[in-house]
Design an enzyme around this catalytic site. Structure first.
Site, PDB file in Angstrom:
ATOM      1  N   ALA A   1      -7.048  -8.652  -7.207  1.00 48.55           N
ATOM      2  CA  ALA A   1      -6.588  -9.736  -6.334  1.00 48.55           C
ATOM      3  C   ALA A   1      -6.889  -9.359  -4.897  1.00 48.55           C
ATOM      4  O   ALA A   1      -6.698  -8.212  -4.500  1.00 48.55           O
ATOM      5  CB  ALA A   1      -5.094  -9.945  -6.511  1.00 48.55           C
TER       6      ALA A   1
ATOM      7  N   ASN B   1     -19.175   0.711  -7.372  1.00 48.38           N
ATOM      8  CA  ASN B   1     -18.795   1.760  -8.330  1.00 48.38           C
ATOM      9  C   ASN B   1     -19.979   2.257  -9.147  1.00 48.38           C
ATOM     10  O   ASN B   1     -20.140   3.462  -9.369  1.00 48.38           O
ATOM     11  CB  ASN B   1     -17.694   1.247  -9.261  1.00 48.38           C
TER      12      ASN B   1
ATOM     13  N   ASN C   1     -12.987   6.436  -5.886  1.00 54.67           N
ATOM     14  CA  ASN C   1     -12.773   5.711  -4.629  1.00 54.67           C
ATOM     15  C   ASN C   1     -13.364   6.390  -3.393  1.00 54.67           C
ATOM     16  O   ASN C   1     -14.080   5.736  -2.617  1.00 54.67           O
ATOM     17  CB  ASN C   1     -11.274   5.432  -4.434  1.00 54.67           C
TER      18      ASN C   1
ATOM     19  N   LYS D   1      -4.821   7.608 -14.118  1.00 56.12           N
ATOM     20  CA  LYS D   1      -5.312   6.642 -13.119  1.00 56.12           C
ATOM     21  C   LYS D   1      -5.658   7.367 -11.830  1.00 56.12           C
ATOM     22  O   LYS D   1      -6.654   7.052 -11.174  1.00 56.12           O
ATOM     23  CB  LYS D   1      -4.246   5.561 -12.889  1.00 56.12           C
TER      24      LYS D   1
ATOM     25  N   ASN E   1      -1.289   1.876  -6.492  1.00 56.59           N
ATOM     26  CA  ASN E   1      -2.181   2.999  -6.781  1.00 56.59           C
ATOM     27  C   ASN E   1      -1.633   4.248  -6.110  1.00 56.59           C
ATOM     28  O   ASN E   1      -0.864   4.166  -5.155  1.00 56.59           O
ATOM     29  CB  ASN E   1      -3.592   2.725  -6.231  1.00 56.59           C
TER      30      ASN E   1
ATOM     31  N   ASN F   1      -9.143   7.199  -9.745  1.00 61.68           N
ATOM     32  CA  ASN F   1      -9.190   6.754  -8.351  1.00 61.68           C
ATOM     33  C   ASN F   1      -9.590   7.877  -7.394  1.00 61.68           C
ATOM     34  O   ASN F   1     -10.337   7.639  -6.438  1.00 61.68           O
ATOM     35  CB  ASN F   1      -7.839   6.165  -7.922  1.00 61.68           C
TER      36      ASN F   1
ATOM     37  N   LYS G   1       0.855  -1.183   0.000  1.00 65.58           N
ATOM     38  CA  LYS G   1       0.000   0.000   0.000  1.00 65.58           C
ATOM     39  C   LYS G   1       0.897   1.241   0.000  1.00 65.58           C
ATOM     40  O   LYS G   1       2.013   1.212   0.550  1.00 65.58           O
ATOM     41  CB  LYS G   1      -0.891  -0.006   1.246  1.00 65.58           C
TER      42      LYS G   1
ATOM     43  N   SER H   1     -11.266  -0.422  -4.095  1.00 69.02           N
ATOM     44  CA  SER H   1     -10.237  -0.793  -3.114  1.00 69.02           C
ATOM     45  C   SER H   1     -10.382   0.034  -1.833  1.00 69.02           C
ATOM     46  O   SER H   1     -10.172  -0.469  -0.735  1.00 69.02           O
ATOM     47  CB  SER H   1      -8.850  -0.616  -3.723  1.00 69.02           C
TER      48      SER H   1
ATOM     49  N   ASN I   1     -17.995  -3.578  -8.900  1.00 73.08           N
ATOM     50  CA  ASN I   1     -16.816  -3.595  -8.000  1.00 73.08           C
ATOM     51  C   ASN I   1     -17.069  -2.908  -6.683  1.00 73.08           C
ATOM     52  O   ASN I   1     -17.692  -1.840  -6.644  1.00 73.08           O
ATOM     53  CB  ASN I   1     -15.654  -2.812  -8.629  1.00 73.08           C
TER      54      ASN I   1
HETATM   55  N1  LIG Z   1      -5.475  -5.720  -4.938  1.00 77.17           N
HETATM   56  C1  LIG Z   1      -5.736  -5.286  -6.171  1.00 77.17           C
HETATM   57  O1  LIG Z   1      -6.541  -5.885  -6.915  1.00 77.17           O
HETATM   58  C2  LIG Z   1      -5.050  -4.080  -6.723  1.00 77.17           C
HETATM   59  C3  LIG Z   1      -4.191  -3.344  -5.921  1.00 77.17           C
HETATM   60  N2  LIG Z   1      -3.555  -2.232  -6.438  1.00 77.17           N
HETATM   61  C4  LIG Z   1      -2.647  -1.443  -5.611  1.00 77.17           C
HETATM   62  O2  LIG Z   1      -1.551  -2.292  -5.210  1.00 77.17           O
HETATM   63  C5  LIG Z   1      -1.083  -1.899  -3.920  1.00 77.17           C
HETATM   64  C6  LIG Z   1      -1.184  -3.108  -2.997  1.00 77.17           C
HETATM   65  O3  LIG Z   1      -2.565  -3.463  -2.848  1.00 77.17           O
HETATM   66  P1  LIG Z   1      -3.023  -4.855  -2.226  1.00 77.17           P
HETATM   67  O4  LIG Z   1      -2.213  -5.970  -2.788  1.00 77.17           O
HETATM   68  O5  LIG Z   1      -4.483  -4.930  -2.372  1.00 77.17           O
HETATM   69  O6  LIG Z   1      -2.618  -4.619  -0.695  1.00 77.17           O
HETATM   70  P2  LIG Z   1      -2.482  -5.683   0.467  1.00 77.17           P
HETATM   71  O7  LIG Z   1      -2.583  -4.917   1.747  1.00 77.17           O
HETATM   72  O8  LIG Z   1      -3.416  -6.842   0.233  1.00 77.17           O
HETATM   73  O9  LIG Z   1      -1.021  -6.249   0.269  1.00 77.17           O
HETATM   74  C7  LIG Z   1       0.130  -5.507   0.587  1.00 77.17           C
HETATM   75  C8  LIG Z   1       1.065  -6.444   1.365  1.00 77.17           C
HETATM   76  O10 LIG Z   1       2.319  -5.786   1.513  1.00 77.17           O
HETATM   77  C9  LIG Z   1       2.851  -6.199   2.768  1.00 77.17           C
HETATM   78  N3  LIG Z   1       3.899  -5.241   3.160  1.00 77.17           N
HETATM   79  C10 LIG Z   1       3.778  -3.987   3.654  1.00 77.17           C
HETATM   80  N4  LIG Z   1       5.001  -3.440   3.887  1.00 77.17           N
HETATM   81  C11 LIG Z   1       5.918  -4.371   3.494  1.00 77.17           C
HETATM   82  C12 LIG Z   1       7.343  -4.391   3.484  1.00 77.17           C
HETATM   83  N5  LIG Z   1       8.068  -3.352   3.903  1.00 77.17           N
HETATM   84  N6  LIG Z   1       7.958  -5.519   3.044  1.00 77.17           N
HETATM   85  C13 LIG Z   1       7.232  -6.585   2.613  1.00 77.17           C
HETATM   86  N7  LIG Z   1       5.873  -6.611   2.598  1.00 77.17           N
HETATM   87  C14 LIG Z   1       5.225  -5.529   3.040  1.00 77.17           C
HETATM   88  C15 LIG Z   1       1.629  -6.162   3.680  1.00 77.17           C
HETATM   89  O11 LIG Z   1       1.863  -6.935   4.843  1.00 77.17           O
HETATM   90  C16 LIG Z   1       0.559  -6.764   2.771  1.00 77.17           C
HETATM   91  O12 LIG Z   1       0.504  -8.167   2.915  1.00 77.17           O
HETATM   92  C17 LIG Z   1      -1.968  -0.734  -3.479  1.00 77.17           C
HETATM   93  O13 LIG Z   1      -1.360   0.487  -3.822  1.00 77.17           O
HETATM   94  C18 LIG Z   1      -3.232  -0.955  -4.294  1.00 77.17           C
HETATM   95  O14 LIG Z   1      -3.987   0.244  -4.454  1.00 77.17           O
HETATM   96  C19 LIG Z   1      -3.719  -1.829  -7.743  1.00 77.17           C
HETATM   97  C20 LIG Z   1      -4.554  -2.524  -8.573  1.00 77.17           C
HETATM   98  C21 LIG Z   1      -5.299  -3.696  -8.141  1.00 77.17           C
HETATM   99  C1  LIG Z   2     -10.848   1.610 -11.028  1.00 76.68           C
HETATM  100  C2  LIG Z   2     -11.244   1.221  -9.610  1.00 76.68           C
HETATM  101  C3  LIG Z   2     -12.100   2.291  -8.998  1.00 76.68           C
HETATM  102  C4  LIG Z   2     -12.009  -0.057  -9.808  1.00 76.68           C
HETATM  103  O1  LIG Z   2     -12.649  -0.512  -8.667  1.00 76.68           O
HETATM  104  C5  LIG Z   2      -9.987   1.013  -8.796  1.00 76.68           C
HETATM  105  O2  LIG Z   2      -8.887   1.098  -9.304  1.00 76.68           O
HETATM  106  C6  LIG Z   2     -10.022   0.759  -7.331  1.00 76.68           C
HETATM  107  O3  LIG Z   2     -10.996   0.195  -6.820  1.00 76.68           O
HETATM  108  O4  LIG Z   2      -9.035   1.146  -6.668  1.00 76.68           O
END
Ligand SMILES: NC(=O)C1=CN([C@@H]2O[C@H](COP(=O)(O)OP(=O)(O)OC[C@H]3O[C@@H](n4cnc5c(N)ncnc54)[C@H](O)[C@@H]3O)[C@@H](O)[C@H]2O)C=CC1
Ligand SMILES: CC(C)(CO)C(=O)C(=O)O
Length: 249
Positions: free
Chosen positions: A79, A152, A142, A134, A54, A138, A28, A201, A198
């Site tokens: 995911a 959404n 969001n 993006k 993001n 967001n 994050k 997030s 959706n």
């Molecule tokens: N989950 C998704 O479908 C999507 C996520 N994103 C973006 O991706 C980023 C991550 O999102 P998620 O995977 O959903 O978050 P999440 O919270 O599920 O996963 C992040 C992981 O990183 C770990 N973490 C934090 N600091 C760390 C460090 N210093 N070293 C190793 N691991 C560490 C946390 O313990 C956590 O398990 C965010 O910016 C999110 O907005 C973007 C598009 C889709």
């Molecule tokens: C595009 C959108 C709004 C899709 O849910 C997204 O990126 C999010 O949920 O962070």
């Protein structure tokens, strides 16, 4: 930990950070600084580190701490991690774009996009524009979903004008920084409609009692507007309200 998708299962092993040619940063946005500190001792000149997060400002934090080449990226794959069970659930097909976060062609980005195998991905020479685009989506969608507990599609039907106005402000701030984002309001509304079912997030974070990424979204817009001609009342209000929600956790 296990990762599940409709077609495959994988086992992931958590290890101490090790030296790698390419590192994908997927924490994050509020954890980027800590991730950069973790990576600093194991990254060297010639390595590539890609932010697939993001929000804005992640690449600058990584660049400031690491000797590696830092690239920007956007990911629209879905995911979700079920923490108690240690399972990552694949929630939807998307696309990954990688590039020099300041804009321009990058051979490293081409290499990374080519190495992502079965993941739909491309390198781009306008990553600076893609990141602001993006952000506009967001920042518009969001917080509205998070504050109204709406999916959404419901958010755009109930408060499409707020989403449009917020995205328009992002477009104006981007322009102040020399980045031309076209039709941000339309883009935000169309994305919300295309992902109508959706839970965004940010709404997921609020529902799960987790901190949101508001600082790297609307918070970033407000900060970036300072000292410019851009006026950002919608972003300021949304950032304030979501931060108030964050404080209740
Ligand atoms: N989950 C998704 O479908 C999507 C996520 N994103 C973006 O991706 C980023 C991550 O999102 P998620 O995977 O959903 O978050 P999440 O919270 O599920 O996963 C992040 C992981 O990183 C770990 N973490 C934090 N600091 C760390 C460090 N210093 N070293 C190793 N691991 C560490 C946390 O313990 C956590 O398990 C965010 O910016 C999110 O907005 C973007 C598009 C889709
Ligand atoms: C595009 C959108 C709004 C899709 O849910 C997204 O990126 C999010 O949920 O962070």
């Amino acid at each position: 930990m296990r990762a599940e998708s409709p077609s495959s299962r994988a086992r992931l092993f958590s290890t101490q950070p090790r030296s790698a040619d390419v590192t994908l940063v997927t924490v994050k946005s509020y954890d980027t600084r800590t991730a950069a500190e973790t990576l600093a001792p194991v990254t060297r000149e010639g390595d590539t580190v890609v932010s697939l997060q993001n929000g804005m400002g992640n690449e600058e934090v990584l660049d400031g701490a690491l000797d590696a080449t830092v690239l920007g990226g956007t990911a629209t794959y879905g995911a979700n991690l079920r923490v108690d069970e240690g399972v990552v659930v694949y929630a939807g097909e998307g696309h990954v774009v990688v590039g020099d976060y300041g804009g321009g062609w990058s051979h490293e980005a081409e290499r990374v996009a080519g190495a992502l195998g079965g993941v739909s991905s491309e390198a781009t020479d306008d990553m600076d524009v893609r990141l602001w685009e993006k952000l506009a989506v967001n920042a518009g969608v969001n917080p509205v979903t998070a504050l109204t507990d709406a999916r959404n599609g419901e958010a755009v039907e109930g408060a499409g004008d707020v989403i449009r106005k917020t995205a328009r402000e992002v477009e104006e701030v981007a322009a102040e920084h020399g980045v031309e984002v076209e039709e941000a309001p339309r883009r935000a509304v169309e994305t919300a409609r295309a992902t109508e079912g959706n839970v965004s997030s940010m709404l997921q974070d609020v529902r799960e009692g987790r901190r949101t990424e508001i600082d790297a979204l609307n918070g970033y817009v407000v900060e970036s507007a300072e000292g410019t001609e851009a006026s950002v009342p919608a972003n300021r209000l949304l950032a304030r309200l979501v931060r108030a929600v964050d404080r209740t956790k």
